[in-house]
Design a protein around this motif. Structure first.
Motif, PDB file in Angstrom:
ATOM      1  N   GLY A 314       3.304  17.766   2.945  1.00  0.00           N
ATOM      2  CA  GLY A 314       3.795  19.092   2.236  1.00  0.00           C
ATOM      3  C   GLY A 314       2.644  20.228   2.220  1.00  0.00           C
ATOM      4  N   GLY A 315       1.734  20.117   3.262  1.00  0.00           N
ATOM      5  CA  GLY A 315       0.694  21.241   3.105  1.00  0.00           C
ATOM      6  C   GLY A 315      -0.545  20.739   2.632  1.00  0.00           C
ATOM      7  N   ASP A 316      -0.407  19.583   2.067  1.00  0.00           N
ATOM      8  CA  ASP A 316      -1.797  19.125   1.397  1.00  0.00           C
ATOM      9  C   ASP A 316      -2.540  18.155   2.177  1.00  0.00           C
ATOM     10  OD1 ASP A 316      -1.117  20.341  -1.019  1.00  0.00           O
ATOM     11  OD2 ASP A 316      -0.141  18.769  -1.892  1.00  0.00           O
ATOM     12  N   THR A 317      -3.720  17.836   1.808  1.00  0.00           N
ATOM     13  CA  THR A 317      -4.610  17.081   2.742  1.00  0.00           C
ATOM     14  C   THR A 317      -5.356  16.137   1.728  1.00  0.00           C
ATOM     15  OG1 THR A 317      -5.043  18.592   4.545  1.00  0.00           O
ATOM     16  CG2 THR A 317      -6.383  16.686   4.242  1.00  0.00           C
ATOM     17  N   LEU A 318      -5.237  14.746   1.700  1.00  0.00           N
ATOM     18  CA  LEU A 318      -5.859  13.914   1.032  1.00  0.00           C
ATOM     19  C   LEU A 318      -7.155  13.453   1.624  1.00  0.00           C
ATOM     20  CD1 LEU A 318      -5.731  12.072  -1.418  1.00  0.00           C
ATOM     21  CD2 LEU A 318      -4.410  10.259   0.138  1.00  0.00           C
ATOM     22  N   ARG A 319      -8.059  13.513   0.959  1.00  0.00           N
ATOM     23  CA  ARG A 319      -9.348  13.345   1.311  1.00  0.00           C
ATOM     24  C   ARG A 319     -10.156  12.020   0.367  1.00  0.00           C
ATOM     25  NH1 ARG A 319     -10.632  17.171   5.108  1.00  0.00           N
ATOM     26  NH2 ARG A 319      -9.443  19.104   4.840  1.00  0.00           N
ATOM     27  N   SER A 320     -10.874  11.481   1.105  1.00  0.00           N
ATOM     28  CA  SER A 320     -11.985  10.640   0.410  1.00  0.00           C
ATOM     29  C   SER A 320     -13.258  10.256   1.528  1.00  0.00           C
ATOM     30  CB  SER A 320     -11.150   9.254   0.027  1.00  0.00           C
ATOM     31  OG  SER A 320     -12.048   8.439  -0.615  1.00  0.00           O
ATOM     32  N   ALA A 321     -14.250  10.252   0.746  1.00  0.00           N
ATOM     33  CA  ALA A 321     -15.280   9.793   1.620  1.00  0.00           C
ATOM     34  C   ALA A 321     -15.331   8.458   2.186  1.00  0.00           C
ATOM     35  CB  ALA A 321     -16.831   9.945   1.008  1.00  0.00           C
ATOM     36  N   LYS A 322     -14.870   7.517   1.435  1.00  0.00           N
ATOM     37  CA  LYS A 322     -14.585   6.303   1.853  1.00  0.00           C
ATOM     38  C   LYS A 322     -13.131   5.661   1.307  1.00  0.00           C
ATOM     39  CE  LYS A 322     -19.185   4.417   2.193  1.00  0.00           C
ATOM     40  NZ  LYS A 322     -19.284   4.193   3.849  1.00  0.00           N
ATOM     41  N   LEU A 323     -12.412   5.262   2.432  1.00  0.00           N
ATOM     42  CA  LEU A 323     -11.296   4.458   1.697  1.00  0.00           C
ATOM     43  C   LEU A 323     -11.252   3.103   2.046  1.00  0.00           C
ATOM     44  CD1 LEU A 323      -8.196   4.894   0.817  1.00  0.00           C
ATOM     45  CD2 LEU A 323      -7.671   5.178   3.156  1.00  0.00           C
ATOM     46  N   ALA A 324     -10.689   2.106   1.305  1.00  0.00           N
ATOM     47  CA  ALA A 324     -10.781   0.660   1.666  1.00  0.00           C
ATOM     48  C   ALA A 324      -9.334   0.302   1.185  1.00  0.00           C
ATOM     49  CB  ALA A 324     -12.147  -0.022   0.997  1.00  0.00           C
ATOM     50  N   ILE A 325      -8.749  -0.738   2.063  1.00  0.00           N
ATOM     51  CA  ILE A 325      -7.610  -1.458   1.867  1.00  0.00           C
ATOM     52  C   ILE A 325      -7.727  -2.818   2.097  1.00  0.00           C
ATOM     53  CG2 ILE A 325      -5.114  -1.692   2.421  1.00  0.00           C
ATOM     54  CD1 ILE A 325      -5.126   1.075   3.566  1.00  0.00           C
ATOM     55  N   PRO A 326      -8.217  -3.448   0.836  1.00  0.00           N
ATOM     56  CA  PRO A 326      -8.374  -5.184   1.130  1.00  0.00           C
ATOM     57  C   PRO A 326      -7.008  -5.776   1.003  1.00  0.00           C
ATOM     58  CG  PRO A 326      -8.905  -4.294  -1.386  1.00  0.00           C
ATOM     59  CD  PRO A 326      -8.591  -2.970  -0.460  1.00  0.00           C
ATOM     60  N   ILE A 327      -6.597  -6.675   1.819  1.00  0.00           N
ATOM     61  CA  ILE A 327      -5.587  -7.396   1.827  1.00  0.00           C
ATOM     62  C   ILE A 327      -5.684  -8.849   1.694  1.00  0.00           C
ATOM     63  CG2 ILE A 327      -3.392  -7.857   3.347  1.00  0.00           C
ATOM     64  CD1 ILE A 327      -3.615  -5.194   4.448  1.00  0.00           C
ATOM     65  N   GLY A 328      -5.088  -9.473   0.669  1.00  0.00           N
ATOM     66  CA  GLY A 328      -5.027 -11.051   0.835  1.00  0.00           C
ATOM     67  C   GLY A 328      -3.563 -11.550   0.476  1.00  0.00           C
ATOM     68  N   LEU A 329      -2.779 -12.046   1.305  1.00  0.00           N
ATOM     69  CA  LEU A 329      -1.321 -12.175   1.225  1.00  0.00           C
ATOM     70  C   LEU A 329      -0.885 -13.581   1.366  1.00  0.00           C
ATOM     71  CD1 LEU A 329       0.387  -8.710   1.800  1.00  0.00           C
ATOM     72  CD2 LEU A 329       0.026  -9.710  -0.321  1.00  0.00           C
ATOM     73  N   LYS A 330      -0.285 -14.155   0.836  1.00  0.00           N
ATOM     74  CA  LYS A 330       0.435 -15.585   1.210  1.00  0.00           C
ATOM     75  C   LYS A 330       1.753 -15.703   0.822  1.00  0.00           C
ATOM     76  CE  LYS A 330      -0.972 -20.377   1.006  1.00  0.00           C
ATOM     77  NZ  LYS A 330      -1.751 -21.468   0.540  1.00  0.00           N
ATOM     78  N   ARG A 331       2.578 -16.185   1.961  1.00  0.00           N
ATOM     79  CA  ARG A 331       4.060 -16.115   1.992  1.00  0.00           C
ATOM     80  C   ARG A 331       4.010 -17.680   2.271  1.00  0.00           C
ATOM     81  NH1 ARG A 331       9.035 -13.801   2.833  1.00  0.00           N
ATOM     82  NH2 ARG A 331      10.727 -15.263   3.887  1.00  0.00           N
TER      83      ARG A 331
END
Length: 356
Positions: A314-331
């Motif tokens: 929508g015309g915006d820009t999301l910014r972050s000096a560092k972005l992290a996505i930790p994942i720990g999933l078990k099915r």
């Protein structure tokens, strides 16, 4: 017997002369003709691999292939043998306008025509050397490869059947793609993704047994620095020649080092998602699968100098000096029901969010 006192000789009996038996020349000619025909057929079969490599026969073969394409496939040379391997030199695929879509210097497989005819699909070490691929995506999200094959309407029920009751043949051996290069460009994007080098190895003793893979790609966006993607591990996907999700097993490791996030943009354009990611990606994931209901994924995705813009924002820009996505999933299955346990989070300059 006498006549007028003079003895007369006995009269000779006249016997009809039997006709001489005619020679059966037609049978002889038939046998000779049959022998010549069989000899010619044997000679034709023996010379078939050699004939395939000649320009006239090669033209007939690729004429049939090209009749189904909005473009053409051509090779510099093709050689085959009943007891040796199959080799193609100078392979090239072009679109209807003559633009090159893909090419390769050499394809070779040691499997012989005789082995293939007997159902012995031992590929030995099959190699594709120096392939080059040019993928482009138009404004509608369609790639140039999707338009290569002429449309023939919906498949019939027989054509849409997967592998039939017998399943796929038991292919085994090693397949190598050496020094892959290419470009991925989208009409809506200013920069092109360049694959500077790619190497892939698939190895397996049989279709129904674990298949090992080792994939390494070096890629860059525009004039940016190159990053790397590597995937390694093994997977068992087939049972009795058919894909079996319930019985599949896999152990995979994915690593991404210093990859420009803009490398994702062309594939987002193909999916008609108008997002413009930016930043440098580093990631490390490990996945283990033991059937469709037993999976585990652990790892961490990190992006330095992260930015996400585009029309979808929508015309915006999301910014972050560092972005992290930790994942720990078990099915896993609990009392007959599938359960998903673990966590997925997002860590940015603005704070932390637990997605799961």
């Amino acid at each position: 017997m006498t006549e007028n006192g003079v003895p007369t000789p006995p009269s000779a009996e006249v016997h009809p002369i039997a006709p001489r038996p005619r020679k059966r020349r037609w049978l002889k000619r038939l046998l000779i003709g049959g022998a010549v025909l069989v000899a010619l057929l044997v000679l034709l079969v023996a010379l078939a691999p050699t004939l395939v490599g000649t320009a006239p026969v090669r033209g007939i073969i690729f004429g049939q292939v090209n009749g189904r394409l909005n473009g053409a496939v051509a090779v510099d040379s093709l050689s085959a043998s009943w007891t040796g391997g199959i080799e193609i030199m100078g392979l090239k695929v072009v679109d209807a306008a003559g633009r090159t879509l893909a090419s390769a210097d050499r394809f070779y497989t040691p499997i012989s025509l005789w082995d293939a005819a007997r159902g012995n699909y031992d590929l030995g070490k099959t190699v594709l050397v120096n392939p080059v691929v040019h993928l482009t995506i138009d404004q509608n999200g369609k790639s140039n490869f999707s338009q290569l094959v002429k449309s023939s309407g919906p498949p019939s029920p027989d054509q849409s059947a997967s592998s039939g009751p017998g399943g796929l043949p038991n292919v085994r051996g090693t397949i190598e793609i050496q020094n892959l290069r290419g470009t991925v460009a989208a009409a809506s994007l200013p920069k092109t993704l360049t694959i500077q080098r790619g190497d892939l190895t698939l190895k397996g003793p049989g279709l129904n047994q674990p298949i090992e893979e080792d994939v390494k790609l070096v890629a860059s966006v525009g004039d940016g620095k190159p990053g790397t993607i590597s995937l390694s591990g093994s997977a068992t996907l087939f049972k009795e020649g058919k894909f079996d999700a319930a019985a599949m097993t896999a152990n995979q490791i994915l690593k991404i080092e210093s990859l420009d996030a803009a490398a994702i943009a062309p594939f987002l354009a193909m999916a008609k998602i108008d997002l413009a990611p930016a930043g440098i990606i580093n990631a490390d994931f490990k996945a283990d699968v033991a059937g469709a209901d037993a999976m585990e994924v652990n790892g961490r995705l990190g992006v330095d100098d992260f930015a996400l813009g585009g029309a979808a924002m929508g015309g915006d820009t999301l910014r972050s000096a560092k972005l992290a996505i930790p994942i720990g999933l078990k099915r896993e299955m609990r009392k007959g029901d599938p359960w998903l346990a673990g966590s997925v989070g997002i860590e940015a300059d603005q704070g932390k969010v637990a997605v799961i």
